[in-house]
Design a protein around this motif. Structure first.
Motif, short mmCIF file in Angstrom:
data_model
loop_
_atom_site.label_atom_id
_atom_site.label_comp_id
_atom_site.label_asym_id
_atom_site.label_seq_id
_atom_site.Cartn_x
_atom_site.Cartn_y
_atom_site.Cartn_z
N UNK A 62 76.38 127.03 28.98
CA UNK A 62 77.83 127.07 29.13
C UNK A 62 78.24 127.89 30.35
N UNK A 63 77.58 128.99 30.57
CA UNK A 63 77.96 129.85 31.70
C UNK A 63 77.43 129.32 33.02
N UNK A 64 76.33 128.58 33.00
CA UNK A 64 75.89 127.89 34.21
C UNK A 64 76.93 126.85 34.61
N UNK A 65 77.46 126.14 33.63
CA UNK A 65 78.51 125.15 33.92
C UNK A 65 79.76 125.83 34.47
N UNK A 66 80.10 126.99 33.91
CA UNK A 66 81.27 127.72 34.39
C UNK A 66 81.11 128.11 35.86
N UNK A 67 79.90 128.44 36.26
CA UNK A 67 79.60 128.82 37.65
C UNK A 67 79.26 127.62 38.53
N UNK A 68 79.37 126.42 37.98
CA UNK A 68 79.06 125.18 38.70
C UNK A 68 77.62 125.16 39.18
N UNK A 69 76.71 125.66 38.33
CA UNK A 69 75.28 125.60 38.62
C UNK A 69 74.73 124.35 37.94
N UNK A 70 74.30 123.36 38.69
CA UNK A 70 73.87 122.08 38.11
C UNK A 70 72.47 122.18 37.49
N UNK A 71 72.39 122.42 36.20
CA UNK A 71 71.11 122.57 35.54
C UNK A 71 70.35 121.25 35.51
N UNK A 72 69.07 121.33 35.79
CA UNK A 72 68.15 120.19 35.61
C UNK A 72 67.32 120.43 34.36
N UNK A 73 66.85 121.69 34.19
CA UNK A 73 66.03 122.01 33.00
C UNK A 73 66.04 123.51 32.75
N UNK A 74 65.71 123.84 31.51
CA UNK A 74 65.55 125.24 31.09
C UNK A 74 64.27 125.31 30.26
N UNK A 99 67.48 124.13 38.90
CA UNK A 99 68.75 123.51 39.26
C UNK A 99 68.50 122.12 39.84
N UNK A 100 69.49 121.26 39.68
CA UNK A 100 69.38 119.87 40.09
C UNK A 100 69.93 119.67 41.50
N UNK A 101 69.20 118.89 42.27
CA UNK A 101 69.65 118.54 43.61
C UNK A 101 70.80 117.54 43.52
N UNK A 102 71.74 117.64 44.43
CA UNK A 102 72.88 116.73 44.45
C UNK A 102 72.69 115.67 45.52
N UNK A 103 72.79 114.41 45.15
CA UNK A 103 72.76 113.29 46.09
C UNK A 103 71.58 113.34 47.06
N UNK A 104 70.39 113.58 46.54
CA UNK A 104 69.20 113.54 47.37
C UNK A 104 68.97 114.75 48.24
N UNK A 105 69.88 115.72 48.20
CA UNK A 105 69.72 116.93 49.00
C UNK A 105 68.79 117.91 48.31
N UNK A 106 68.57 119.06 48.92
CA UNK A 106 67.72 120.07 48.28
C UNK A 106 68.41 120.68 47.07
N UNK A 107 67.62 121.13 46.12
CA UNK A 107 68.17 121.79 44.94
C UNK A 107 68.76 123.13 45.35
#
Length: 144
Positions: A62-74, A99-107
């Motif tokens: 929830x707090x990763x989402x609040x900080x706009x951190x795109x989780x890939x896995x935990x 963290x998940x990479x956005x649109x093919x860019x680096x994570x």
């Protein structure tokens, strides 16, 4: 004095990989990991400890989402030490975040302030806040 050790291993996927969560448990470091599938036969103490793990995970997500951190896995490990009479004495958890990479860019990187924010917010999880003040608690968030 004899101590009891309970360990939980959590794995969750988020984002483009789809959402999933699995938990394994074992009693002591020499025991094999077993998939935890709670049922009416699951001992209450194990359910209580599972609630502690899942509360920590929920606050991390929830707090990763609040900080706009795109989780890939935990990936998480939670170890709970209890006295011979089943009183919790210590809780130690380590959660590795990818963290998940956005649109093919680096994570994106999980930097120090981001980790500190997540750790601080995980400490307000109601289950861990209701542990007695004598319990030693350590929750660490790391970049995977």
């Amino acid at each position: 004095m004899t101590h009891l050790l309970f360990q939980f291993r959590l794995h969750s996927r988020h984002g483009a990989a789809g959402d999933s969560l699995s938990v394994d448990a074992r009693n002591g470091e020499q025991e094999p990991w077993q998939t935890l599938e709670p049922s009416l036969r699951t001992p209450g103490f194990r359910l209580y400890l599972l609630s502690l793990l899942l509360c920590q995970h929920h606050y991390l997500v929830a707090n990763a989402a609040e900080r706009h951190l795109p989780l890939a896995s935990v990936e998480g490990i939670l170890s709970v030490t209890a006295s011979a009479d089943w009183m919790i004495e210590a809780v130690d958890g380590t959660f590795q975040v990818r963290l998940e990479a956005a649109d093919g860019g680096p994570a994106p990187e999980l930097d120090g302030p981001g980790r500190a924010f997540l750790e601080r917010r995980m400490k307000v999880c109601p289950v861990s806040r209701n542990l007695p003040g004598t319990v030693t608690k350590s929750i660490v968030v790391e970049a995977a």
